[in-house]
Design a protein around this motif. Structure first.
Motif, PDB file in Angstrom:
ATOM      1  N   THR A  41       6.320   1.529 -19.099  1.00  0.00           N
ATOM      2  CA  THR A  41       6.254   3.500 -18.923  1.00  0.00           C
ATOM      3  C   THR A  41       6.541   3.413 -17.936  1.00  0.00           C
ATOM      4  N   MET A  42       5.686   3.151 -17.008  1.00  0.00           N
ATOM      5  CA  MET A  42       5.667   3.274 -15.248  1.00  0.00           C
ATOM      6  C   MET A  42       4.565   5.156 -15.597  1.00  0.00           C
ATOM      7  N   VAL A  43       3.927   4.949 -16.774  1.00  0.00           N
ATOM      8  CA  VAL A  43       3.173   6.042 -16.600  1.00  0.00           C
ATOM      9  C   VAL A  43       1.896   5.684 -15.383  1.00  0.00           C
ATOM     10  N   VAL A  44       1.612   4.345 -15.231  1.00  0.00           N
ATOM     11  CA  VAL A  44       1.148   3.467 -13.645  1.00  0.00           C
ATOM     12  C   VAL A  44       1.893   3.663 -13.511  1.00  0.00           C
ATOM     13  N   ARG A  45       1.885   3.065 -12.029  1.00  0.00           N
ATOM     14  CA  ARG A  45       3.389   1.719 -11.278  1.00  0.00           C
ATOM     15  C   ARG A  45       2.778   1.939  -9.900  1.00  0.00           C
ATOM     16  N   GLY A  46       3.787   0.775  -9.445  1.00  0.00           N
ATOM     17  CA  GLY A  46       2.362   0.299  -7.930  1.00  0.00           C
ATOM     18  C   GLY A  46       1.986  -1.105  -8.488  1.00  0.00           C
ATOM     19  N   ALA A  47       2.194  -1.473  -7.271  1.00  0.00           N
ATOM     20  CA  ALA A  47       1.775  -3.212  -7.666  1.00  0.00           C
ATOM     21  C   ALA A  47      -0.058  -3.156  -7.741  1.00  0.00           C
ATOM     22  N   THR A  87       4.457  -7.527 -18.917  1.00  0.00           N
ATOM     23  CA  THR A  87       4.874  -6.371 -19.327  1.00  0.00           C
ATOM     24  C   THR A  87       5.375  -5.934 -18.106  1.00  0.00           C
ATOM     25  N   ARG A  88       5.701  -6.407 -16.326  1.00  0.00           N
ATOM     26  CA  ARG A  88       6.428  -6.501 -15.448  1.00  0.00           C
ATOM     27  C   ARG A  88       6.431  -7.885 -14.791  1.00  0.00           C
ATOM     28  N   PRO A  89       7.668  -8.041 -13.812  1.00  0.00           N
ATOM     29  CA  PRO A  89       7.540  -9.873 -14.135  1.00  0.00           C
ATOM     30  C   PRO A  89       7.832  -9.151 -12.550  1.00  0.00           C
ATOM     31  N   HIS A 157      10.243   4.226   2.301  1.00  0.00           N
ATOM     32  CA  HIS A 157      11.326   4.721   0.351  1.00  0.00           C
ATOM     33  C   HIS A 157       9.863   4.195  -0.327  1.00  0.00           C
ATOM     34  N   CYS A 158      10.673   4.643  -1.766  1.00  0.00           N
ATOM     35  CA  CYS A 158       9.663   4.692  -3.085  1.00  0.00           C
ATOM     36  C   CYS A 158       8.245   5.439  -2.515  1.00  0.00           C
ATOM     37  N   ASN A 159       7.609   4.878  -3.201  1.00  0.00           N
ATOM     38  CA  ASN A 159       5.958   5.323  -3.377  1.00  0.00           C
ATOM     39  C   ASN A 159       5.348   4.258  -3.009  1.00  0.00           C
ATOM     40  N   GLY A 169      -3.347   4.215   0.075  1.00  0.00           N
ATOM     41  CA  GLY A 169      -2.087   3.742  -0.294  1.00  0.00           C
ATOM     42  C   GLY A 169      -1.624   2.515   0.040  1.00  0.00           C
ATOM     43  N   THR A 170      -0.511   2.294   0.326  1.00  0.00           N
ATOM     44  CA  THR A 170      -0.274   0.921   1.164  1.00  0.00           C
ATOM     45  C   THR A 170       0.846   1.382   3.165  1.00  0.00           C
ATOM     46  N   ALA A 171       1.498   1.672   2.230  1.00  0.00           N
ATOM     47  CA  ALA A 171       2.429   2.083   3.588  1.00  0.00           C
ATOM     48  C   ALA A 171       2.398   3.869   4.140  1.00  0.00           C
ATOM     49  N   LEU A 196      12.995   8.071  -8.760  1.00  0.00           N
ATOM     50  CA  LEU A 196      12.849   9.206  -7.959  1.00  0.00           C
ATOM     51  C   LEU A 196      11.055   8.708  -7.443  1.00  0.00           C
ATOM     52  N   GLN A 197      10.854   7.681  -7.235  1.00  0.00           N
ATOM     53  CA  GLN A 197       9.220   8.073  -6.761  1.00  0.00           C
ATOM     54  C   GLN A 197       9.053   8.839  -5.502  1.00  0.00           C
ATOM     55  N   GLY A 198      10.387   8.532  -4.511  1.00  0.00           N
ATOM     56  CA  GLY A 198       9.970   9.392  -3.221  1.00  0.00           C
ATOM     57  C   GLY A 198       9.959  10.840  -3.355  1.00  0.00           C
ATOM     58  N   GLY A 236       5.780  -0.598   1.213  1.00  0.00           N
ATOM     59  CA  GLY A 236       4.731  -1.268   0.679  1.00  0.00           C
ATOM     60  C   GLY A 236       5.696  -2.783  -0.234  1.00  0.00           C
ATOM     61  N   ALA A 237       5.186  -3.517  -0.481  1.00  0.00           N
ATOM     62  CA  ALA A 237       5.769  -4.706  -1.809  1.00  0.00           C
ATOM     63  C   ALA A 237       4.928  -4.478  -2.801  1.00  0.00           C
ATOM     64  N   ASP A 238       5.656  -5.368  -3.048  1.00  0.00           N
ATOM     65  CA  ASP A 238       5.468  -5.870  -5.096  1.00  0.00           C
ATOM     66  C   ASP A 238       5.522  -7.318  -4.363  1.00  0.00           C
ATOM     67  N   ARG A 239       5.552  -7.674  -3.935  1.00  0.00           N
ATOM     68  CA  ARG A 239       5.865  -9.912  -3.843  1.00  0.00           C
ATOM     69  C   ARG A 239       6.070 -10.476  -2.695  1.00  0.00           C
ATOM     70  N   ALA A 247       9.997  -8.784  -2.329  1.00  0.00           N
ATOM     71  CA  ALA A 247      10.477  -8.120  -3.042  1.00  0.00           C
ATOM     72  C   ALA A 247       9.790  -6.816  -2.455  1.00  0.00           C
ATOM     73  N   ASN A 248      10.365  -5.586  -2.786  1.00  0.00           N
ATOM     74  CA  ASN A 248      10.183  -4.365  -3.245  1.00  0.00           C
ATOM     75  C   ASN A 248      10.913  -3.015  -3.882  1.00  0.00           C
ATOM     76  N   LYS A 249      11.146  -2.082  -4.235  1.00  0.00           N
ATOM     77  CA  LYS A 249      11.687  -1.099  -4.759  1.00  0.00           C
ATOM     78  C   LYS A 249      13.256  -1.722  -4.278  1.00  0.00           C
ATOM     79  N   ILE A 250      14.855  -1.226  -4.941  1.00  0.00           N
ATOM     80  CA  ILE A 250      15.732  -0.740  -4.809  1.00  0.00           C
ATOM     81  C   ILE A 250      16.119  -0.060  -3.495  1.00  0.00           C
TER      82      ILE A 250
HETATM   83  C1  LIG Z   1       1.858  -0.305  -3.049  1.00  0.00           C
HETATM   84  S1  LIG Z   1       3.006  -1.159  -3.950  1.00  0.00           S
HETATM   85  C2  LIG Z   1       4.153  -0.046  -5.213  1.00  0.00           C
HETATM   86  C3  LIG Z   1       5.410  -0.569  -4.671  1.00  0.00           C
HETATM   87  O1  LIG Z   1       6.018  -0.733  -5.927  1.00  0.00           O
HETATM   88  C4  LIG Z   1       7.118   0.022  -6.549  1.00  0.00           C
HETATM   89  O2  LIG Z   1       7.561  -0.482  -7.664  1.00  0.00           O
HETATM   90  P1  LIG Z   1       7.441   0.280  -8.942  1.00  0.00           P
HETATM   91  O3  LIG Z   1       7.229   2.166  -9.260  1.00  0.00           O
HETATM   92  O4  LIG Z   1       8.301   0.335  -9.907  1.00  0.00           O
HETATM   93  O5  LIG Z   1       6.694  -0.108  -9.224  1.00  0.00           O
HETATM   94  C5  LIG Z   1       7.577  -0.075  -5.320  1.00  0.00           C
HETATM   95  O6  LIG Z   1       7.807  -0.882  -5.323  1.00  0.00           O
HETATM   96  C6  LIG Z   1       6.685   0.557  -4.145  1.00  0.00           C
HETATM   97  O7  LIG Z   1       7.321   0.139  -2.442  1.00  0.00           O
END
Ligand SMILES: CSC[C@H]1O[C@H](OP(=O)(O)O)[C@H](O)[C@@H]1O
Length: 349
Positions: A41-47, A87-89, A157-159, A169-171, A196-198, A236-239, A247-250
């Motif tokens: 549910t993205m209560v917590v998110r970010g790789a 949970t998330r791929p 972009h994103c958070n 944080g990374t970025a 709207l993470q940003g 940042g990056a997710d993979r 791969a990173n946020k759309i």
């Molecule tokens: C430091 S990794 C953050 C990375 O994760 C974000 O995705 P989500 O918010 O869907 O978990 C986004 O891609 C960020 O760049």
């Protein structure tokens, strides 16, 4: 420090990122299933944050087990790992963390460890990942901060901030470090539809730090670049695949193309736990498709007419050719990334 997540005697405590910035509230996950739910549910998110959350989810599952030995716990352990892995791929950190727990448990099981030792060692491993993540963010921040201009606009972009990690944080760690190095950075934060993470999270973090920040709609980046307002981009990056595609946020791919068109450096900052040498190119990275309601609704209000088609990929892939440098805690990598990633991987072995 922003308390993205923390271990408590009751369970794993998360700041609820779906309610920021206007409400600072917390969720305590008391079971591994609840940890899985807060990831979905993205209560917590970010790789990185997702990876360490899953590690604590495994620890929580072990703590609650009534098995008397590692051997008897094995089927339950596998079930816990499978639930968290489902949970998330896209963020490889999730699988990196679970695999690290699997390696530890296999060793404990082979040694006939007691359940008390299993509980203790798995929790200690989760704590170690938590501490390592913060240290990695600070080290990569220093490497990356040196690359940013002495003054001017930096777009993100994103958070990819403290809220996407266990801290710093990374970025945003790169940006924080540049500011700590005395650089006069003004951050342009893409709002990053649809979640709207940003606008919600990056703006909240940087405002709290007193770092000058302007939220922009995602469609404004091109004209700001053309006007000379943006001197660098860091995301940042997710993979990150073995050839440097990531791969990173759309919307990241859009920004990368725009940066190249305007001759602006485009940096990707990520800990080594985000690098996936098993995935050869970005084309092989699984892209999560999220619930359409994230696009059709905003603030509980429907934006789109019934029956219209909706597309909601949570990530996109940026080819390595658009990346000026990959910033990690092990150092800054330059193209050709297939070689530089392999060299850095081998140097660490
Ligand atoms: C430091 S990794 C953050 C990375 O994760 C974000 O995705 P989500 O918010 O869907 O978990 C986004 O891609 C960020 O760049």
């Amino acid at each position: 420090m922003i308390p993205t997540l923390s271990w408590t005697p009751e369970g794993v405590r998360f700041i609820d990122q779906t309610r920021l910035p206007l409400e600072e509230s917390y969720v305590v996950a008391t079971t591994y299933e609840q940890v899985a739910d807060v990831i979905v549910t993205m209560v917590v998110r970010g790789a990185p944050a997702i990876g360490v959350s899953a590690a604590y989810g495994v620890a929580l599952g072990a703590q609650h087990s009534e098995s008397e030995s590692a051997e008897r716990f094995a089927p339950e352990f596998d079930k816990i790992c499978a639930r968290l892995a489902g949970t998330r791929p896209t963020a490889v950190n999730l699988f990196w963390a679970i695999d690290r727990m699997k390696k530890l448990f296999a060793d404990l099981r082979s040694k006939g460890a007691s359940m008390a030792e299993v509980k203790e060692r798995i929790l200690a491993e989760a704590h170690a990942m938590y501490d390592e993540d913060i240290a990695a963010c600070k080290t990569m921040g220093a490497f990356g901060g040196a690359l940013l201009p002495d003054e001017g606009g930096v777009l993100t972009h994103c958070n990819a901030g403290a809220l996407a990690t266990c801290g710093y944080g990374t970025a945003l760690g790169v940006i924080r470090s540049a500011v700590e190095q005395g650089k006069q950075i003004h951050v342009y934060a893409d709002e990053t539809r649809p979640f709207l993470q940003g606008a919600r999270l990056t703006a909240w973090e940087l405002t709290a730090d007193g770092i000058p920040t302007t939220v922009i709609c995602d469609n404004m980046a091109a004209s700001l670049m053309r006007a000379g307002k943006i001197k660098a981009v860091v995301v940042g990056a997710d993979r990150i695949a073995a050839n440097g595609d990531f791969a990173n946020k759309i919307g990241t791919y859009n920004v990368a193309i725009l940066a190249k068109e305007h001759g602006i450096p485009f940096y990707c900052a990520a800990p080594w736990s985000t690098i996936d040498m098993e995935t050869s190119t970005g084309d092989a990275i699984p892209i999560e498709e999220r619930n359409q309601v994230e696009v059709t609704h905003h603030g509980g209000k429907q934006l789109t007419p019934h029956g219209v088609g909706i597309c909601n990929p949570a990530f996109d892939v940026t080819p390595a050719k658009y990346v000026s440098a990959i910033i990690t805690e092990r150092g800054v990598l330059r193209a050709p990334y297939a070689e530089s990633l392999r060299e850095m991987e081998m140097a660490a072995q």
